[in-house]
Scaffold this motif. Structure first.
Motif, short mmCIF file in Angstrom:
data_model
loop_
_atom_site.label_atom_id
_atom_site.label_comp_id
_atom_site.label_asym_id
_atom_site.label_seq_id
_atom_site.Cartn_x
_atom_site.Cartn_y
_atom_site.Cartn_z
N GLN A 160 40.71 -52.26 -28.62
CA GLN A 160 39.75 -52.26 -29.73
C GLN A 160 39.48 -50.86 -30.26
O GLN A 160 38.95 -50.72 -31.35
CB GLN A 160 38.45 -52.94 -29.31
CG GLN A 160 37.70 -52.22 -28.22
CD GLN A 160 36.72 -53.09 -27.49
OE1 GLN A 160 36.84 -54.31 -27.50
NE2 GLN A 160 35.74 -52.49 -26.87
N GLU A 181 35.45 -59.35 -22.64
CA GLU A 181 35.48 -58.09 -21.88
C GLU A 181 35.87 -56.94 -22.81
O GLU A 181 36.65 -57.11 -23.74
CB GLU A 181 36.50 -58.19 -20.74
CG GLU A 181 36.14 -59.21 -19.67
CD GLU A 181 34.89 -58.83 -18.89
OE1 GLU A 181 34.63 -57.62 -18.68
OE2 GLU A 181 34.17 -59.75 -18.48
N ASN A 182 35.32 -55.76 -22.53
CA ASN A 182 35.71 -54.56 -23.23
C ASN A 182 37.19 -54.29 -22.96
O ASN A 182 37.62 -54.34 -21.81
CB ASN A 182 34.89 -53.37 -22.73
CG ASN A 182 34.01 -52.78 -23.80
OD1 ASN A 182 34.33 -52.84 -24.97
ND2 ASN A 182 32.91 -52.21 -23.39
N GLN A 240 35.24 -45.91 -31.42
CA GLN A 240 34.48 -47.13 -31.16
C GLN A 240 33.91 -47.63 -32.48
O GLN A 240 33.36 -46.88 -33.27
CB GLN A 240 33.37 -46.85 -30.17
CG GLN A 240 32.65 -48.08 -29.74
CD GLN A 240 31.77 -47.80 -28.53
OE1 GLN A 240 31.80 -46.75 -27.96
NE2 GLN A 240 30.99 -48.78 -28.18
N ASN A 269 34.07 -54.49 -31.55
CA ASN A 269 33.37 -53.81 -30.47
C ASN A 269 31.89 -53.86 -30.76
O ASN A 269 31.39 -53.11 -31.58
CB ASN A 269 33.85 -52.36 -30.37
CG ASN A 269 33.38 -51.68 -29.12
OD1 ASN A 269 32.39 -52.07 -28.52
ND2 ASN A 269 34.09 -50.65 -28.73
N GLY A 307 32.32 -56.03 -25.33
CA GLY A 307 33.54 -55.88 -26.11
C GLY A 307 33.49 -56.71 -27.37
O GLY A 307 32.43 -56.95 -27.95
#
Length: 183
Positions: free
Chosen positions: A47, A42-43, A1, A22, A28
């Motif tokens: 990523q 959106e996540n 992440q 991120n 996101g």
């Protein structure tokens, strides 16, 4: 992440005025244009999966609610937008690729690899699918009419990145960087 203060590209001297892959666990990818002036999507797994992906972002800086993000040719849904803050004017600030501002601190640089970075003067998202080919552009973008800058990042050595758009916007790594070229 990816850490929230590591923009993939940005401008000015503020960590929030950048595109972040991120922004955090609940949000996101995000594109910040000023304090509380942004769009978040959106996540998505792309990523954080460590693979090459083709990202295309469109934003009319005066209206973040109309921003579009494509990843590998797929439109990503907007999670939220904010226009309650102030839009920053960066007419005299240069684009910084691989970071969120013009600083040289390690924590300000993106933890990613970048290739074929292009800037268009208009909305090129209608070409999002045609520009995507398994994460690598399927054609040379240097012939596009509305191209402002195009950095293939294929030099393989040195600290200068040539602008393939023909507009003379050569890039220079800042003095603290030692680029890690990928062949």
């Amino acid at each position: 992440q990816v850490s929230e203060n590591r923009g993939v590209f940005g401008y000015g001297a503020y960590t929030r005025e950048a595109f972040h892959l991120n922004k955090g666990a609940a949000v996101g990818p995000s594109f910040w244009l000023g304090s509380n002036f942004r769009t978040s999507w959106e996540n998505i797994s792309e990523q954080d999966d460590g693979k090459w992906h083709h990202w295309m972002l469109f934003s009319d800086v005066s209206d973040p609610t109309g921003a579009k993000l494509y990843v590998d040719g797929n439109l990503i849904a907007i999670n939220s937008s904010a226009t309650g803050g102030s839009l920053q004017n960066h007419m005299n600030d240069g684009l910084v690729i691989g970071a969120c501002d013009t600083g040289t601190s390690t924590n300000e640089h993106a933890d990613c690899s970048i290739t074929n970075f292009a800037v268009f003067s208009g909305d090129a998202t209608s070409r999002a699918v045609s520009h995507y080919n398994n994460g690598i552009p399927n054609k040379d973008l240097s012939k596009e009419d509305d191209l402002v800058g195009y950095w293939k990042m294929s030099e393989g050595k040195g600290t200068i990145v040539e602008d393939a758009s023909g507009n003379g916007n050569e890039g220079v790594f800042d003095s603290s960087d030692n680029p890690g070229w990928i062949t």
